[in-house]
Structures are given as structure tokens and as C-alpha cells.
Scaffold this motif. Structure first.
Motif, PDB file in Angstrom:
ATOM      1  N   LEU A 166      -9.618  -6.592   1.502  1.00  0.00           N
ATOM      2  CA  LEU A 166      -8.924  -6.909   0.260  1.00  0.00           C
ATOM      3  C   LEU A 166      -9.729  -6.466  -0.957  1.00  0.00           C
ATOM      4  O   LEU A 166      -9.177  -6.041  -1.970  1.00  0.00           O
ATOM      5  CB  LEU A 166      -8.649  -8.415   0.190  1.00  0.00           C
ATOM      6  N   GLY A 167     -11.077  -6.580  -0.844  1.00  0.00           N
ATOM      7  CA  GLY A 167     -11.910  -6.148  -1.956  1.00  0.00           C
ATOM      8  C   GLY A 167     -11.763  -4.668  -2.236  1.00  0.00           C
ATOM      9  O   GLY A 167     -11.680  -4.244  -3.395  1.00  0.00           O
ATOM     10  N   PHE A 168     -11.699  -3.848  -1.168  1.00  0.00           N
ATOM     11  CA  PHE A 168     -11.500  -2.412  -1.354  1.00  0.00           C
ATOM     12  C   PHE A 168     -10.080  -2.102  -1.809  1.00  0.00           C
ATOM     13  O   PHE A 168      -9.864  -1.197  -2.620  1.00  0.00           O
ATOM     14  CB  PHE A 168     -11.798  -1.659  -0.053  1.00  0.00           C
ATOM     15  N   GLY A 169      -9.111  -2.844  -1.279  1.00  0.00           N
ATOM     16  CA  GLY A 169      -7.725  -2.552  -1.634  1.00  0.00           C
ATOM     17  C   GLY A 169      -7.315  -3.079  -2.989  1.00  0.00           C
ATOM     18  O   GLY A 169      -6.362  -2.590  -3.582  1.00  0.00           O
ATOM     19  N   ALA A 170      -8.023  -4.090  -3.477  1.00  0.00           N
ATOM     20  CA  ALA A 170      -7.672  -4.686  -4.771  1.00  0.00           C
ATOM     21  C   ALA A 170      -8.861  -4.609  -5.724  1.00  0.00           C
ATOM     22  O   ALA A 170      -9.228  -5.587  -6.355  1.00  0.00           O
ATOM     23  CB  ALA A 170      -7.220  -6.129  -4.570  1.00  0.00           C
ATOM     24  N   GLN A 171      -9.459  -3.432  -5.807  1.00  0.00           N
ATOM     25  CA  GLN A 171     -10.627  -3.273  -6.669  1.00  0.00           C
ATOM     26  C   GLN A 171     -10.276  -3.524  -8.132  1.00  0.00           C
ATOM     27  O   GLN A 171     -11.062  -4.114  -8.874  1.00  0.00           O
ATOM     28  CB  GLN A 171     -11.202  -1.869  -6.505  1.00  0.00           C
ATOM     29  N   LEU A 223      -7.981  -5.495  -9.329  1.00  0.00           N
ATOM     30  CA  LEU A 223      -7.811  -6.919  -9.558  1.00  0.00           C
ATOM     31  C   LEU A 223      -9.156  -7.619  -9.661  1.00  0.00           C
ATOM     32  O   LEU A 223      -9.383  -8.446 -10.559  1.00  0.00           O
ATOM     33  CB  LEU A 223      -6.974  -7.537  -8.430  1.00  0.00           C
ATOM     34  N   VAL A 224     -10.069  -7.301  -8.740  1.00  0.00           N
ATOM     35  CA  VAL A 224     -11.405  -7.895  -8.792  1.00  0.00           C
ATOM     36  C   VAL A 224     -12.119  -7.505 -10.081  1.00  0.00           C
ATOM     37  O   VAL A 224     -12.787  -8.327 -10.727  1.00  0.00           O
ATOM     38  CB  VAL A 224     -12.223  -7.461  -7.562  1.00  0.00           C
ATOM     39  N   LYS A 225     -11.947  -6.263 -10.498  1.00  0.00           N
ATOM     40  CA  LYS A 225     -12.558  -5.788 -11.742  1.00  0.00           C
ATOM     41  C   LYS A 225     -12.016  -6.564 -12.943  1.00  0.00           C
ATOM     42  O   LYS A 225     -12.780  -6.963 -13.838  1.00  0.00           O
ATOM     43  CB  LYS A 225     -12.281  -4.291 -11.896  1.00  0.00           C
ATOM     44  N   ASP A 226     -10.696  -6.796 -12.949  1.00  0.00           N
ATOM     45  CA  ASP A 226     -10.094  -7.551 -14.057  1.00  0.00           C
ATOM     46  C   ASP A 226     -10.604  -8.986 -14.091  1.00  0.00           C
ATOM     47  O   ASP A 226     -10.908  -9.522 -15.157  1.00  0.00           O
ATOM     48  CB  ASP A 226      -8.567  -7.544 -13.924  1.00  0.00           C
ATOM     49  N   LEU A 227     -10.710  -9.616 -12.920  1.00  0.00           N
ATOM     50  CA  LEU A 227     -11.157 -11.014 -12.872  1.00  0.00           C
ATOM     51  C   LEU A 227     -12.606 -11.147 -13.310  1.00  0.00           C
ATOM     52  O   LEU A 227     -12.952 -12.070 -14.062  1.00  0.00           O
ATOM     53  CB  LEU A 227     -10.977 -11.562 -11.447  1.00  0.00           C
ATOM     54  N   ILE A 228     -13.457 -10.232 -12.861  1.00  0.00           N
ATOM     55  CA  ILE A 228     -14.870 -10.303 -13.254  1.00  0.00           C
ATOM     56  C   ILE A 228     -15.016 -10.057 -14.749  1.00  0.00           C
ATOM     57  O   ILE A 228     -15.772 -10.749 -15.447  1.00  0.00           O
ATOM     58  CB  ILE A 228     -15.693  -9.298 -12.439  1.00  0.00           C
ATOM     59  N   ALA A 229     -14.279  -9.069 -15.270  1.00  0.00           N
ATOM     60  CA  ALA A 229     -14.333  -8.788 -16.708  1.00  0.00           C
ATOM     61  C   ALA A 229     -13.819  -9.977 -17.513  1.00  0.00           C
ATOM     62  O   ALA A 229     -14.375 -10.314 -18.570  1.00  0.00           O
ATOM     63  CB  ALA A 229     -13.517  -7.534 -17.035  1.00  0.00           C
TER      64      ALA A 229
END
Length: 338
Positions: free
Chosen positions: A155-160, A162-168
Motif C-alpha cells: 500500500l505504501g508503494f501504491g499510495a505514495q 497519499l502518504v506524501k500528502d499526510l506527512i506534509a
């Protein structure tokens, strides 16, 4: 029927799970009955242990949330924990005073971060409790944890994005880059922030258009509502006397700065810097003043009005119009012919 057929066989031993539990083993040693030990284990002891696990998880979550709430309350009031006071003493006084000017903004930021922390605590505590409950049903959780890890990586690779938006978005909250009500410039969209989330920020521009900007896609951002702002007004005076126009403008800004209705909005007294530019239309005089960020637009409009009225009252505006009319009436020189 012989009574020996109804009595439990003393040679039978409880299940391995029962023998591994101290309470069940104690019941078996006391009663010497396999069915009583196993029955009590699966009917009483096992459900009781599951209930205890859930209760302990709820208590742990409540204690952690209470700690987070206390930290959030202290942060919203501007208090610093004892262990962080040496660090606070090294912070410049100007920075501390700037932070104390916006207690409501500090409170909203602390509440937002507290909400994120409480959600993370809830997920972590009940995830651990769920795995422990599964182990109580003799389910091997090691393959499950490994599978969840593989799924998480996928999921981390497929939703990079989304993870980038959440961390930002999380770092945006921690660094207090902007908040609801701020006027920000994200490059593509400029307007007032209406809502802030971990994934997106909602902005309404001057025309009323709603923009949904992903936090991970914001490369740079300009906040026009934090701290103070500098208002710069360039006044064209044409070819009239610079000293006379400068004197008139200084009198106007001094009167404006001492006006009881507006004096509280000035961080520093306004200044007439002098000639900023010279063009074919004449000289341009720049006036600057430092004001609070939320009042910069109102003060800018009022200052423009007062400067315009001052030029009109002094007759400089009439001189400028006459100069323009004279220049317009003079025919332009024709270029020499070969």
C-alpha cells in the motif's frame, strides 16, 4: 447403568492450553477433573481474560488521551514543560512575543495536533489488543503480522501520493505554516483558507472559487496573515515639486498615524521614503508602514484615500493635471528625414 460410566476418567488430562494456564492448572490439581478444568477454562477463564485485555486497552487509551489533553491544554495556554524551560530561555524574546500575540491560533493548532495524536493512540492501542485477543483463541499472529507488513509495504508503494500528502499535512500542523482564516499564496491558488486537513487544504479565492490543494503538492507557500505586514503605496506626483509633495504626504501619514481610530493598527509609524521611480510621467514617491497582518488591506485602502485627499487639498493634484494637459497639447517632434 453403572455409576463408573458417568464419572470422569481420572486418567484423562486437560488440554495443553489449559495446562499452560496457571489458573486452569490449579483448578485441575484441586479437583482432579479434566472436564471441570477444560470447561472452566473455555467458559470462564478464557472469556474473562479477553474482557481483561479489552478493559486494560481502554484504560491505557484513556490514560494516554488524558496525558495528550493535558499537554494540549498547556500548549494552548503557552506553558512549557519543566524539562523544556532551558530551551525556551534560549529563544529570542521577539519570537516569544510574536507567538503570544495569537493565543486563539495557538489553541487551534494545539487542538488539531492533539486530535491527530489521539487518533494514533486509539489505532495503536486497539490494534495491539486485537492481536492479543486473537492469540487467546490459539491463532498464530506471527504470519498475520508478517502479512500485514507486506500489505503495508504494498500500500505504501501504491499510495505514495497519499502518504506524501499526510506527512506534509502533519508537518504543516506541527510547524504552524497556516491556519483557517489565513490568506495564503500556493502558486496556483491565492485566497482565504477555509479548512485544513492532513491531506488537503481548502482555499477560496477573491472570485469565490473553492480550490482543493493537496498538501504534498505544495512546493512553496506564502502566508499573508502571520505576524505583521508592510504596506507600500507608490504615489505618482508627475513633474511637480518633489519636496512640496513629500511634505504634504508626510503630514497626511502623520495625521493618519495619530488618528485614534487607526493608531492601534500601526506596528511602526508610517514613513515617506522619497522618490522611488522616475518615468516619462514624472516621479513616484513611496510611502510604507508596518501594520498587523489582518488589518493590512483596510489600512492600505484608507491610506490611499487620505493621500489622495491630501494631494487634492494642497493643489498638487491640480498641478499634475495641468502639467499633463500641457504635455498633451505640445505636438511631438517629427523624426528627421533622410
Amino acid at each position: 447403568m453403572p455409576l463408573s460410566l458417568l464419572a470422569p476418567d481420572p486418567s484423562e488430562t486437560p488440554s495443553t492450553a489449559c495446562l499452560g494456564d496457571p489458573l486452569c492448572k490449579a483448578v485441575y490439581n484441586f479437583s482432579d477433573s479434566q472436564w471441570l478444568a477444560d470447561g472452566g477454562y473455555y467458559v470462564l477463564i478464557k472469556p474473562l481474560r479477553i474482557v481483561v485485555i479489552i478493559v486494560v486497552a481502554m484504560i491505557a487509551r484513556a490514560l494516554l488521551n488524558h496525558t495528550i489533553n493535558k499537554i494540549v491544554a498547556r500548549t494552548a495556554q503557552g506553558k512549557v514543560p519543566t524539562m523544556l524551560r532551558p530551551i525556551r530561555e534560549k529563544v529570542p524574546v521577539s519570537v516569544l512575543n510574536a507567538g503570544s500575540m495569537f493565543p486563539e491560533r495557538r489553541r487551534q493548532r494545539a487542538e488539531a495536533i492533539g486530535s491527530v495524536l489521539r487518533s494514533m493512540v486509539t489505532v495503536a492501542v486497539f490494534s495491539v489488543a486485537f492481536l492479543i485477543v486473537l492469540s487467546e483463541f490459539s491463532i498464530d499472529v506471527a504470519p498475520l503480522i508478517a502479512s500485514l507488513g507486506i500489505v503495508g509495504v504494498a500500500l505504501g508503494f501504491g499510495a505514495q501520493s497519499l502518504v506524501k500528502d499526510l506527512i506534509a499535512g502533519l508537518f504543516m500542523l506541527l510547524e504552524d505554516q497556516y491556519g483557517v482564516g489565513d490568506v495564503i499564496d500556493t502558486g496556483e491558488a491565492v485566497g482565504v483558507v477555509e479548512s485544513v486537513g492532513l491531506r488537503t487544504v481548502t482555499i477560496r479565492d477573491g472570485r469565490g472559487v473553492i480550490w482543493y490543494v493537496r498538501n504534498g503538492e505544495i512546493i512553496r507557500i506564502g502566508n499573508k496573515s502571520q505576524g505583521w505586514a508592510t504596506v507600500m503605496i507608490d504615489v505618482p506626483i508627475g513633474f511637480v515639486g518633489v519636496e512640496e509633495a513629500t511634505s504634504v504626504l508626510r503630514e497626511a501619514v502623520d495625521a493618519f498615524a495619530h488618528d485614534p481610530e487607526w493608531s492601534a493598527d500601526f506596528v511602526e509609524p508610517p514613513q515617506v521614503l522619497g522618490v522611488e521611480n522616475i518615468s516619462v510621467d514624472g516621479a513616484v514617491i513611496r510611502t510604507v508602514c508596518k501594520t498587523s497582518a489582518d488589518r493590512q488591506w483596510d489600512l492600505q485602502r484608507e491610506m490611499r484615500r487620505r493621500l489622495t485627499e491630501a494631494l487634492e487639498a494642497s493643489g498638487i493634484a491640480a498641478q499634475m493635471q495641468a502639467s499633463r494637459a500641457l504635455r498633451a497639447s505640445v505636438p511631438a517632434e517629427e523624426p528627421p528625414t533622410a
